[in-house]
Design a protein around this motif. Sequence first.
Motif, PDB file in Angstrom:
ATOM      1  N   ALA A 265       1.063  -0.961   0.167  1.00  0.00           N
ATOM      2  CA  ALA A 265       0.036  -0.093   0.135  1.00  0.00           C
ATOM      3  C   ALA A 265       0.996   1.149   0.173  1.00  0.00           C
ATOM      4  O   ALA A 265       1.774   1.308   0.768  1.00  0.00           O
ATOM      5  N   ILE A 266       0.662   2.204  -0.819  1.00  0.00           N
ATOM      6  CA  ILE A 266       1.351   3.437  -1.076  1.00  0.00           C
ATOM      7  C   ILE A 266       0.494   4.557  -0.368  1.00  0.00           C
ATOM      8  O   ILE A 266      -1.005   4.689  -0.939  1.00  0.00           O
ATOM      9  N   VAL A 300      -0.667  -3.610  -5.926  1.00  0.00           N
ATOM     10  CA  VAL A 300      -0.251  -2.206  -5.024  1.00  0.00           C
ATOM     11  C   VAL A 300      -1.647  -1.388  -5.090  1.00  0.00           C
ATOM     12  O   VAL A 300      -2.306  -1.396  -5.813  1.00  0.00           O
ATOM     13  N   THR A 301      -2.005  -0.893  -3.811  1.00  0.00           N
ATOM     14  CA  THR A 301      -2.948  -0.175  -3.640  1.00  0.00           C
ATOM     15  C   THR A 301      -2.499   1.213  -3.157  1.00  0.00           C
ATOM     16  O   THR A 301      -1.555   1.455  -2.481  1.00  0.00           O
ATOM     17  N   PRO A 345      -1.723  -5.400   3.720  1.00  0.00           N
ATOM     18  CA  PRO A 345      -0.484  -5.206   2.897  1.00  0.00           C
ATOM     19  C   PRO A 345       0.772  -5.524   3.845  1.00  0.00           C
ATOM     20  O   PRO A 345       0.628  -5.351   5.039  1.00  0.00           O
ATOM     21  N   GLY A 346       1.855  -6.288   3.359  1.00  0.00           N
ATOM     22  CA  GLY A 346       2.780  -6.561   4.135  1.00  0.00           C
ATOM     23  C   GLY A 346       3.834  -5.465   4.198  1.00  0.00           C
ATOM     24  O   GLY A 346       4.546  -5.245   5.103  1.00  0.00           O
ATOM     25  N   VAL A 347       3.607  -4.384   3.298  1.00  0.00           N
ATOM     26  CA  VAL A 347       4.652  -3.397   3.030  1.00  0.00           C
ATOM     27  C   VAL A 347       3.618  -1.899   2.894  1.00  0.00           C
ATOM     28  O   VAL A 347       3.032  -2.031   2.089  1.00  0.00           O
TER      29      VAL A 347
END
Length: 392
Positions: A265-266, A300-301, A345-347
């Motif tokens: 996730a960003i 990616v979110t 999310p893992g990151v």
Amino acid sequence: MPELDRVKLLAARYRAATDRPYLASALYSLTVVPSTGVPTMGVDRRWRCYVSPAFVDATPVPELAGVWIHEVAHLLRDHHGRADRLSAADQRDRLRVNVAQDCEINDDLLADGLALPAGRLEPRSFGLETGGLFETYLPRLPPLVTCSDCGSGAHGSPADWELPGADGPGGVGTVEAGALRRHTAEAMRSHQRNRGTLPAGWRRWAEQVLEPVVDWRRVLAGAVREAVAWSAGAVDYTYRRSSRRTTALRGVVLPSLRRPLPAVAIVIDTSGSMGEDDLAAALAEVTGVLREVGVGGNRVTVLACDADVRTATRVTSAQQVELAGGGGTDMRVGIRSALALPERPGVVIVLTDGFTPWPDEPASSRIIAALIGADPPAPPSWVEPVRVTDLR
């Protein structure tokens, strides 16, 4: 070999060191090697200065002092080390590289009022702007340019007139050269503080030596790779592909192990303090890094966090990110929304200027903060910071 007029040559070095005392240590570290092969003066990687006796006889002391500074500038600016990083095609044309390097040096020396021999090359000789680095001049030079060979201390390739390897008198090793560069940069900073006069090129060089710029893109890529590997470290069993041991057991199908690719996730800070261009550029850099480590768009979110209304909106491209236009910043909203996604999310990568409160305690996911702008405040210790220094 004609006799070298050492008195005249060393008088020129003394004048150079007296007029520019911040260069004295570097100038006096050069070992003089008389040579009829070198056309004027040149240096090798080990800080040996090859000098033509005929050139010394024909050149006035003020101009010789300028040539001393020119040659030591090649070594201080690590031109040979930077030339080693050029493409193989560029490295083969060493005199063209030398011309670009002379342009980088001579515009600073002329701006400093130094006398240089006739025929010196500078950016204006080729219609180029001053103040650039040789790497920017090199592709813009006209074809078939040439100059007097300044030696391997400039372009990196040994000249015919150089002593082989470590043979011969004197010589400065890599560690000592690094110490000389730092000492010279500190002397320049002190000189500027006390007298206030230093050419822009030298000032920029000293700042880079004393405060080296780290490529934040490489740091970010390393942080993301490590976080993705950490998140993907857990393995699971799958029957989509059978184990290689299945063939040894009749009638039994064994599952194989798989390493799942983590979701990422960003979270983007869309408060009024953030610039739209910087946000778009940073998002492009981050998504590019994720592609490099194998995390595609479907994993990616992107969440645009508006602190004013305490919401986080999912977007799929930088063009869909809208700035809030004002108000405070609270990235806790975005991080909380990211961790609440159907697939946790893992990151989580947070793009922010850092002026935001953070969650009170660490999350189970890895959190990376890409800090945009000048002097952002440090995040909590459990958030991995990456300073984004430029987005050109």
